[in-house]
Design a protein around this motif. Structure first.
Motif: not given
Lengths: 427, 540
Positions: A47, A51, A54, A70-72, A77, A80-81, B285-286, B335, B337-339, B341-342
């Motif tokens: 992570i 980070m 990026f 892009c937002d999804s 997803e 990562w669930i 994101f998300g 979830v 945290v991943f969002n 960073v994304a």
């Protein structure tokens, strides 16, 4: 089910060097630590690195405008669930399996009773011996039954990864096996007031032969202790006190040879309570009931082996009776002020060397002039010290917190013995 | 914008005193921004008090033995540190201070649904705080039970626990009323076009938090009332010799106090979620996953309380169930945290102070969350329970998480409220000092806890000295960082350059009104036509 769970988890049969059939508690827990911390370390690194990458890669000076809106992304997803779910369920499973190992006492474990109080520990062994350090034989699993006299405490031995609260009114337990000779810290882990940090003692793991020697090396009166523990085991002490106080049934104190008024077949009679009478009372309690008590005792016919009955009666006949050499039977049972003070936890708060702990030091206490909170002064004589034990907050020495609990469970002779001992500590 | 000649503090809601003078314009105002500032300064005050107490604790632990305080004083200090930080700072910190300041503007409302109830909430909070402070100096002296008030000790101690529990009871009502107010506001007061899926995620997090506040806080009220009854009339409810049960107290206490950590962290997560997209100029994101995960955390977090009690003596079945549920809460947190960073991916990232604090939040919160897994697993929890490992973990989540989010929120929203900007460079220095000091301070605690040092110890074995000293040194570095941050931000707010209406290029509604906002937030009725992170359309 839980057995197979543990065996599936620990591939090898055992991990103890001394006792190859055993898994030590630390070996049950440590793999779980490494498993969780290892995976967590990898996740944290991933992570953080992502980070930082990026932030550097997409810094505004390099990318004045975002290159994506892009937002999804459903696939991402879902991944990562699902992946973290699998990981945490695996962690849960290992954690639970390790916990079960901590809860299942191996067969043949030696039982020791630990009693916590503000602010010291007392350990009692099967033969009635007490100590303030926990002596155990190397290689033999030990089950410690946990009790508290007052508030919550917790029995914590970091070396064995074990911890369990001691709860007033409830019995808890832990088990461990000391694989190597040595001294291991015991801490109180549940906050219990001003002496909480001082409730430190140790597990002393010694070779089995040395342990047996230590255990046997107690001051006489083993039989007395045995009789007493039998009375406790069969629940006699639930209704009969040892100190003369009246419970459901008459007290055992001074029972042997006492003249008692009984009611048998509706008639009052006076008899001497001797060995025969006591034995009859055990087998057919309703046949002759002491006047003033309800006829509620159940029969123990056939429930207690003969030799044990005799041992109990031996003990009952002895307690509270004057014996030949003029000493009371109580002191034969070890009414030693120093030992009492230790067992009652006095030394958790009062030092013997003049140093200040939670309360004033015992050294040179007796007979000295004390200044009380509120300004009064008095001499620490027997009357004052008795009051200080019975009603500790009535007269508190200046500069000390009023935190000492009262000790109503101490008998008058015991208080006397402690004060006698304090007198000896004068200088 | 066109009034730059006058000071920002003489414009917008600042000049709308409602005809009152001086302090009366604040403590009797029903304007959500004034109440928000009341909460902000009260919580900040208590944060400083709590931080000083924390520094005192660390000072005592610099070396073994009782050096600066007696054991009794030390016990009072950590009790006070816990009570002040939890009940007077973290719980009301973000929701009551920044929630009040920002949430109504974010949804295009002119105020909260019940402005007078809002003022009453602050008054209850203030009365509770005064009672809590009074308990230190009256009757038996400062409470020494720890913030958890565990029985039977809390019933036996001669210190002034009774008044402290009354204070907590009253503060609890303040939280319930704020939660209720926010729920109704978010349901009923949204501007035209502000659909549920256009609500900024900070407001979403407040919505989830508000439910927990309304549903869980009454249990705390009952619990502390029972302690009060136990102490005053000897009801015996927790006394085993009279049919009571001390473990039942722990259940009651944690039924509130575990969800309470989500009351503390969820709004912090909301702050971070609002900050990151703005400084990456990219939609979050998300969005829906984050909104739903807030609700999932609030829901699942309400049924994991007994993982605080693994070693208490409760049944192994309970240990099994609560350990499993605890691990499930980890998923929505992961979830999020991943969002976050994304969201940074392929953005245009500007490393301004609010984002720096947000990035620290992600790092520190991740450590806090991952060490939470060690505590969630039954076997490992037995070893680290009630040790400094827990203290370290808790501070990573609560200070590294909520505390950093609070400071991020200060750097993000206060220029909006005051209309002035702080010095960017000094803020970066403060951030660096804080983050470094933080890691030294609390990482050392986790290590010494893993080695077996129990918590709430004024004295320790010499073998624990090294990590304790390092931790104390870390506390000094962190304190320096805090001083830099606070001096810089308040200099900026009162004397800095004008910030402009939208210094960060945000797309949510609070950036569309003037800085400072007018009394009822907008000069016109806002019409919402896009999502809160739609920077293409949101930034003209």
């Amino acid at each position: 089910m839980s057995d197979t769970l543990i065996q599936g988890y620990f591939k090898s049969k055992g991990t103890s060097n001394v006792n190859p059939a055993l898994i030590t508690t630390q070996d049950a827990v440590d793999p779980v630590f490494w498993f969780i911390l290892g995976i967590s370390g990898v996740i944290l690194l991933a992570i953080t690195a992502t980070m930082i990458w990026f932030v550097i890669r997409y810094r505004r000076s390099r990318c004045p405008e975002p290159t994506s809106q892009c937002d999804s992304n459903l696939t991402l997803e879902v991944i990562w669930i699902v992946v973290p779910t699998i990981i945490v369920l695996a962690m849960f499973y290992y954690g639970w399996a390790g916990y079960l190992a901590l809860r299942q006492v191996p067969p043949g474990a030696m039982e020791i009773t630990a009693t916590a109080r503000m602010w010291s520990w007392d350990f009692e062994y099967a033969n009635g011996r007490h100590s303030d350090r926990l002596y155990v034989p190397v290689g033999r699993p030990v089950k410690v039954r946990l009790f508290s006299k007052d508030v919550l405490h917790a029995f914590f031995v970091p070396a064995f990864r074990i911890k369990r609260d001691t709860v007033p009114g409830m019995e808890n337990y832990i088990w461990f096996v000391a694989d190597e000779q040595g001294s291991y810290d015991i801490f109180c882990a549940e906050y219990c007031g001003v002496g909480h940090a001082d409730m430190h003692t140790t597990v002393e793991a010694v070779p089995p032969a040395e342990f047996e020697e230590w255990l046997a090396g107690m001051s006489g009166s083993q039989n007395t202790e045995k009789g007493r523990s039998l009375l406790a085991r069969y629940g006699c002490l639930g209704c009969h006190s040892l100190d003369g106080s009246k419970l459901v049934g008459p007290s055992f104190k001074g029972l042997g040879g006492r003249q008692v008024t009984i009611i048998a077949d509706g008639e009052e009679r006076v008899i001497t309570s001797d060995r025969d009478y006591i034995r009859r009372s055990l087998i057919a309690p309703g046949a002759a009931v002491v006047k003033g008590y309800p006829p509620v005792m159940p029969s123990y016919a056939g429930q207690i082996p003969g030799p044990e009955v005799e041992e109990m009666i031996d003990y009952l006949l002895r307690i509270g009776q004057p014996v030949k050499n003029g000493e009371s039977a109580e002191s034969e049972a070890g009414l030693d002020g120093a030992d009492l003070a230790r067992r009652q936890g006095c030394l958790g708060c009062h030092s013997l060397d003049g140093s200040r702990k939670v309360g004033p030091s015992f050294k040179g206490l007796f007979g000295r002039e004390r200044r009380l909170a509120g300004g009064r002064t008095l001499i620490a004589d027997e009357a004052y010290l008795t009051r200080a034990i019975r009603e500790p907050t009535a007269d508190v020495v200046e500069g000390y917190p009023p935190v000492m609990p009262p000790y109503p469970q101490l008998r008058a002779e015991e208080v006397e013995a402690i004060i006698e001992w304090l007198e000896g500590l004068r200088e | 914008m066109n009034q730059t000649t006058s000071s920002p503090l003489q414009r917008g809601f600042w000049e709308a005193t409602g005809g009152r003078r001086g302090i009366g314009a604040w403590i009797f105002s029903t304007d959500h921004k004034r109440i928000g500032l009341l909460y902000f300064y009260s919580t900040l005050l208590f944060f400083c008090v709590g931080a000083l107490l924390g520094l005192a604790l660390r000072l005592e632990l610099f070396s073994p033995g009782a050096d600066f305080f007696t054991p009794q004083q030390y016990n009072a200090l950590f009790t006070l540190h816990g009570v002040v930080m939890i009940f007077l700072f973290i719980i009301p910190g973000i929701p009551a201070a920044f929630g009040n300041l920002v949430m109504p503007i974010q949804i295009g409302a002119e105020d909260v649904a019940f402005p007078r109830l809002n003022l009453l909430s602050w008054w209850l909070y203030a009365i509770g705080a005064i009672l809590a402070l009074t308990s230190l100096f009256t009757a038996g002296g400062a409470p020494d039970t720890g913030w958890t008030f565990y029985v039977p000790f809390s019933v036996r101690t001669t210190t002034n626990v009774s008044l402290a529990t009354v204070a907590v009871f009253i503060i609890g009502f303040s939280g319930i009323l704020t939660g209720l107010n926010f729920l109704v506001t978010i349901h009923r007061m949204r501007a035209p076009g502000m659909t549920w899926w256009r609500i900024p995620l900070f407001t979403w997090s407040l919505y989830a938090t508000a439910w927990v506040q309304v549903l869980a806080t009454p249990v705390l009220g009952i619990t502390v009332l029972l302690i009060f009854a136990e102490r005053i009339v000897g009801s015996g409810l927790f006394d085993p010799t009279r049919g009571g049960d001390p473990i039942m107290y722990q259940h009651l206490f944690w039924i509130y106090s575990h969800p309470a950590v989500y009351i503390m962290i969820l709004p912090g997560m909301g702050v971070i979620t609002d900050i990151i997209p703005v400084f990456a100029r990219k939609p979050v994101f998300g969005y829906k996953a984050i909104a739903i995960s807030s609700l999932a955390i609030a829901g699942a977090g309400s049924v994991v309380w007994a993982h605080h009690m693994t070693t208490s003596g409760m049944s192994d079945t309970a240990v099994l169930v609560f350990s499993l549920l605890t691990f499930l809460v980890a998923i929505p947190s992961a979830v999020k945290v991943f969002n976050w960073v994304a969201t940074l991916y392929k953005g245009s990232i500007s490393l301004d102070p609010p984002l720096l604090f947000a990035l620290s939040f992600i790092f520190l919160f991740s450590i806090g969350g991952l060490t939470g897994l060690v505590l969630g697993a039954a076997a490992t929890d037995v070893h680290v329970h009630d040790t400094y490992f827990v203290v370290g973990h808790f501070h990573f989540v609560m200070f590294g998480g909520t505390g950093f989010a609070y400071i991020a929120a200060m750097h993000y929203w206060l220029p909006k409220i005051y209309g002035r900007m702080y010095n960017r460079k000094a803020a970066v220095w403060g951030w660096a000092l804080m983050t470094f000091g933080f890691i030294v301070l609390y990482m050392s605690m986790m290590i010494v806890g893993m080695e077996g040092m129990p918590r709430r110890y004024y004295d320790y074995l010499p073998k624990f000295t090294f990590w304790n000293q390092l931790s104390t040194i870390g506390s000094w570095i962190l304190a320096c960082g805090l001083i830099v941050i606070f001096v810089n931000i308040f200099r900026g707010l009162f004397r800095g350059k004008p910030a402009g209406d939208n210094p960060w290029g945000g797309a949510s509604l609070e950036w569309q009104t003037s800085s400072p906002p007018p009394l009822e937030n907008f000069d016109y009725e806002p019409e919402v036509t896009h999502g809160p992170y739609d920077f293409k359309r949101g930034c003209p």
